[in-house]
Design a protein around this motif. Structure first.
Motif, PDB file in Angstrom:
ATOM      1  N   CYS A  97       0.821  -1.218   0.000  1.00  0.00           N
ATOM      2  CA  CYS A  97       0.000   0.000   0.000  1.00  0.00           C
ATOM      3  C   CYS A  97       0.851   1.263   0.000  1.00  0.00           C
ATOM      4  O   CYS A  97       0.341   2.342  -0.349  1.00  0.00           O
ATOM      5  N   LYS A  98       2.105   1.169   0.385  1.00  0.00           N
ATOM      6  CA  LYS A  98       2.979   2.341   0.387  1.00  0.00           C
ATOM      7  C   LYS A  98       3.514   2.668  -1.001  1.00  0.00           C
ATOM      8  O   LYS A  98       4.083   3.740  -1.201  1.00  0.00           O
ATOM      9  N   LEU A  99       3.349   1.747  -1.953  1.00  0.00           N
ATOM     10  CA  LEU A  99       3.781   2.030  -3.323  1.00  0.00           C
ATOM     11  C   LEU A  99       2.904   3.133  -3.915  1.00  0.00           C
ATOM     12  O   LEU A  99       1.677   3.095  -3.817  1.00  0.00           O
ATOM     13  N   LYS A 100       3.528   4.125  -4.532  1.00  0.00           N
ATOM     14  CA  LYS A 100       2.803   5.283  -5.038  1.00  0.00           C
ATOM     15  C   LYS A 100       1.765   4.901  -6.081  1.00  0.00           C
ATOM     16  O   LYS A 100       0.636   5.402  -6.081  1.00  0.00           O
ATOM     17  N   HIS A 101       2.109   3.989  -6.998  1.00  0.00           N
ATOM     18  CA  HIS A 101       1.159   3.618  -8.039  1.00  0.00           C
ATOM     19  C   HIS A 101       0.023   2.766  -7.482  1.00  0.00           C
ATOM     20  O   HIS A 101      -1.085   2.792  -8.014  1.00  0.00           O
ATOM     21  N   VAL A 102       0.272   2.008  -6.410  1.00  0.00           N
ATOM     22  CA  VAL A 102      -0.813   1.274  -5.762  1.00  0.00           C
ATOM     23  C   VAL A 102      -1.776   2.252  -5.100  1.00  0.00           C
ATOM     24  O   VAL A 102      -3.001   2.073  -5.143  1.00  0.00           O
TER      25      VAL A 102
ATOM     26  N   GLN B 289      -1.219   1.019 -16.461  1.00  0.00           N
ATOM     27  CA  GLN B 289      -1.068  -0.183 -17.274  1.00  0.00           C
ATOM     28  C   GLN B 289       0.219  -0.174 -18.091  1.00  0.00           C
ATOM     29  O   GLN B 289       0.628  -1.210 -18.610  1.00  0.00           O
ATOM     30  N   ALA B 290       0.877   0.984 -18.201  1.00  0.00           N
ATOM     31  CA  ALA B 290       2.147   1.061 -18.925  1.00  0.00           C
ATOM     32  C   ALA B 290       3.338   0.734 -18.037  1.00  0.00           C
ATOM     33  O   ALA B 290       4.457   0.569 -18.545  1.00  0.00           O
ATOM     34  N   LEU B 291       3.122   0.615 -16.724  1.00  0.00           N
ATOM     35  CA  LEU B 291       4.225   0.316 -15.817  1.00  0.00           C
ATOM     36  C   LEU B 291       4.709  -1.115 -16.019  1.00  0.00           C
ATOM     37  O   LEU B 291       3.897  -2.030 -16.218  1.00  0.00           O
ATOM     38  N   PRO B 292       6.014  -1.372 -15.936  1.00  0.00           N
ATOM     39  CA  PRO B 292       6.513  -2.750 -16.016  1.00  0.00           C
ATOM     40  C   PRO B 292       6.103  -3.543 -14.785  1.00  0.00           C
ATOM     41  O   PRO B 292       5.808  -2.984 -13.717  1.00  0.00           O
ATOM     42  N   MET B 293       6.103  -4.866 -14.911  1.00  0.00           N
ATOM     43  CA  MET B 293       5.604  -5.722 -13.847  1.00  0.00           C
ATOM     44  C   MET B 293       6.403  -5.588 -12.558  1.00  0.00           C
ATOM     45  O   MET B 293       5.847  -5.683 -11.457  1.00  0.00           O
ATOM     46  N   HIS B 294       7.717  -5.365 -12.660  1.00  0.00           N
ATOM     47  CA  HIS B 294       8.530  -5.328 -11.440  1.00  0.00           C
ATOM     48  C   HIS B 294       8.190  -4.123 -10.563  1.00  0.00           C
ATOM     49  O   HIS B 294       8.493  -4.112  -9.367  1.00  0.00           O
TER      50      HIS B 294
ATOM     51  N   LYS C  78      -2.583  -4.147 -22.899  1.00  0.00           N
ATOM     52  CA  LYS C  78      -3.358  -3.041 -22.342  1.00  0.00           C
ATOM     53  C   LYS C  78      -4.658  -3.578 -21.735  1.00  0.00           C
ATOM     54  O   LYS C  78      -5.753  -3.383 -22.271  1.00  0.00           O
ATOM     55  N   PRO C  79      -4.561  -4.284 -20.605  1.00  0.00           N
ATOM     56  CA  PRO C  79      -5.759  -4.916 -20.030  1.00  0.00           C
ATOM     57  C   PRO C  79      -6.796  -3.918 -19.533  1.00  0.00           C
ATOM     58  O   PRO C  79      -7.964  -4.259 -19.412  1.00  0.00           O
ATOM     59  N   LEU C  80      -6.392  -2.680 -19.238  1.00  0.00           N
ATOM     60  CA  LEU C  80      -7.344  -1.688 -18.752  1.00  0.00           C
ATOM     61  C   LEU C  80      -8.104  -0.991 -19.872  1.00  0.00           C
ATOM     62  O   LEU C  80      -9.007  -0.198 -19.603  1.00  0.00           O
ATOM     63  N   ARG C  81      -7.742  -1.259 -21.122  1.00  0.00           N
ATOM     64  CA  ARG C  81      -8.405  -0.602 -22.242  1.00  0.00           C
ATOM     65  C   ARG C  81      -9.906  -0.880 -22.272  1.00  0.00           C
ATOM     66  O   ARG C  81     -10.708   0.069 -22.386  1.00  0.00           O
ATOM     67  N   PRO C  82     -10.378  -2.133 -22.177  1.00  0.00           N
ATOM     68  CA  PRO C  82     -11.834  -2.340 -22.155  1.00  0.00           C
ATOM     69  C   PRO C  82     -12.498  -1.736 -20.929  1.00  0.00           C
ATOM     70  O   PRO C  82     -13.651  -1.295 -21.007  1.00  0.00           O
TER      71      PRO C  82
END
Length: 588
Positions: free
Chosen positions: A340-345, A576-581, A406-410
């Motif tokens: 939860c401390k991750l900014k993108h989360v 959705q453009a962020l890499p998985m790591h 781009k899974p968030l596109r739909p």
């Protein structure tokens, strides 16, 4: 007959295997210092440890998203091996490797294995058991109570939906505490389903008392259904975690499809099917006996007990390799906090908490208003029942649409239709015709409901696919539960305020008709349940001067459009453009 090139490949394989074994077998030369071998041994152990980390808990996202150092070591060894071969041997080895890779491609292209088909069937049934209590608490029971309760009292009952949205609070306990002899997931699924079945039997035995005078029993009803949803949510945590190991790696994306089919089936069975069969008008029209709440709950409890019996005696759970020191409850809570401390989360959580406000009035109040204006419960059930197969098909195609990069596109694209349908629904309520309904209007209502349901399903599957993709297998099903919690909470917390707002903005008075004159008693409000009872006692009629539904709907849609344009679109595209790591945390 084999080709000459294949014969050449077979001819050189013994020497290739011999040289490979010499390369992979490292021994200290006589008289060499053992310390000289330490760097290699340390590197070798680190490579093995990293590969074990990747298989400790199978993720619902493909493991190729999380490369390990082992792949680099393998590539390096293969390069050394190839350099030691002559030209013919190297060509033969390359051809053999190409044929092997082609075989893997064909293997992945094949249909689901028998094991995955059985796993999917089991997951659908387990998710269906969850959908039954949700269909009652979120669907049919509010419709049954609407005739006896005000919107504010319905807002109190809506609190029973909260446990499903707050299951993150106890999910680490479910994910970390279990009996090895029973199974990590079965340790929770079995007792929860026994309690769910017993709770439905309790409601069945007391249904007549609870629903005969619901205004006097609204708090007991809220407590009973809150408990039922709580146990269903706990079972859901365990099922989400079990999905990580039940399905094979290449078919993990079907977990969200199983959830969509199972939950929708259970939900519609308790909502649309039950509402239709529970209606006296529907039973008389088709000449069938009326299905009571008590009978339906008895049937559902038997189904729940039957599935539990199967799990106990016939379904085995695979063993998971877990490090007990890493799977303590405190460690999982600490891991959740670190996530939860991750900014993108945090950006994703903020987006989820307010994303559904735009169409919240439509989902919470529109159907109740239609029934209030004369739409029969059985007609509403038929409308939504027709919508059911379209939602199943829509979920299947949406899962394929969400499988790209781009899974968030739909999910983003479906926002505009959902907001548009919320606006159209407001106009439908405003110009709702006096019953009986014409076939043309009923057909239009069906089409509207189907298209609205498709947009909702596309969003659900799209966001589920995104959660599956970014989830870290470090803490099993808890990471998925963390993300789904805020998704569900975004559709739960506004409901209470929306229902309260309808009564807050509404203005109604009691009109009493006398034989000779017409007396207007505007001093007596006719919004709350108490006011309606007083009006009924003096043989009056409630007249609405101002319907708060339209004000609440306008507020929700205005906020939804502004928030969608200003925050959701840019944030979703960036996430959705962020890499998985970037979605992973480093274990301490």
């Amino acid at each position: 007959m084999s080709s000459p090139r294949k014969n050449a490949t077979a001819k050189h394989l013994p020497s290739l295997r011999h040289r490979t074994s010499n390369i992979n077998t490292v021994e200290a030369a006589p008289g060499s210092n053992q310390a000289d071998m330490a760097p290699f041994q340390s590197h070798h152990k680190k490579a093995v440890a990293s590969s074990l980390d990747s298989i400790r808990i199978s993720p619902r996202a493909p493991t190729t998203m999380r490369p390990t150092r082992k792949s680099a070591d393998v590539d390096e060894n293969e390069g050394v091996e190839m350099s030691l071969l002559d030209e013919d041997e190297r060509r033969a080895a390359q051809e053999l490797d190409g044929e092997e890779q082609l075989g893997h491609v064909h293997e992945k292209a094949n249909s689901l294995s028998a094991r995955d088909k059985r796993a999917m069937a089991l997951l659908i049934i387990l998710y269906l058991i969850q959908g039954v209590p949700l269909g009652l608490a979120l669907g049919s029971v509010p419709f049954i109570l609407r005739e006896h309760l005000s919107y504010s009292q319905l807002g109190v009952f809506a609190l029973s939906n909260y446990p499903y949205s707050l299951k993150l609070l106890w999910s680490p306990i479910v994910d970390s505490t279990f009996f090895s002899s029973i199974g990590r997931r079965k340790s929770w699924i079995i007792p929860m389903q026994i309690i769910i079945g017993s709770s439905m039997l309790y409601i069945s035995a007391n249904a007549e008392r609870l629903f005969e005078h619901p205004a006097d029993n609204v708090h007991e009803l809220t407590f009973v259904f809150t408990s039922l949803v709580f146990f269903s949510a706990t079972q859901d945590i365990a099922v989400d975690g079990w999905a990580l190991t039940l399905l094979s790696q290449e078919n993990l994306s079907f977990a969200s499809t199983c959830q969509t089919i199972g939950l929708n089936t259970g939900f519609f069975a308790s909502f649309t099917v039950f509402l239709a069969l529970n209606s006296e008008a529907f039973a008389q029209k088709w000449g069938i006996p009326r299905l009571t709440m008590s009978t339906y709950l008895q049937f559902c409890s038997l189904l729940c007990f039957g599935v539990t019996f199967w799990l106990i005696f016939f379904q085995k759970e695979g063993k998971e390799s877990l490090d007990d020191s890493e799977m303590t409850v405190s460690t999982v809570y600490k891991t959740i906090w670190n996530i939860c401390k991750l900014k993108h989360v945090q950006a994703l959580v903020l987006m989820h908490c307010f994303a559904k406000i735009g169409f919240q009035a439509n989902e919470s109040v529109t159907s109740l208003k239609m029934i209030e204006k004369g739409l029969g419960r059985e007609d509403l059930a038929i409308v939504v029942l027709i919508d059911f197969p379209f939602q199943i098909l829509g979920g299947w195609f949406a899962a394929k649409w969400s499988s790209g990069d781009k899974p968030l596109r739909p999910w983003i694209w479906a926002f505009w239709p959902r907001l548009a349908f919320a606006l159209i629904s407001t106009f439908i309520v405003h110009w709702f015709p006096v019953p009986p309904l014409s076939y043309g209007f009923f057909t239009y209502l069906v089409i509207h409901t189907v298209l609205q349901g498709l947009a909702s399903t596309i969003q659900f599957v799209g966001i589920s696919a995104f959660h599956t993709r970014i989830s870290d297998p470090l803490i099993g099903g808890t990471y998925m539960t963390l993300l789904n919690t805020f998704t569900n909470l975004g559709g739960t917390w506004p409901k209470y305020f929306v229902l309260k707002g309808v009564d807050l903005f509404s203005e109604a008075y009691c009109r009493v008709k006398d034989v000779d004159t017409e007396l207007l008693v505007k001093a007596a409000e006719c919004v709350s349940e108490r006011g309606k009872e007083i009006c009924a006692d003096i043989n009056g009629e409630c007249v609405t001067e101002q319907d708060g539904y339209y004000y609440v709907s306008a507020i929700c849609m205005t906020f939804g459009v502004l928030f969608f344009i200003a925050y959701i679109i840019p944030t979703a595209r960036r996430l959705q453009a962020l890499p998985m790591h970037r979605w992973r945390i480093n274990p301490e």
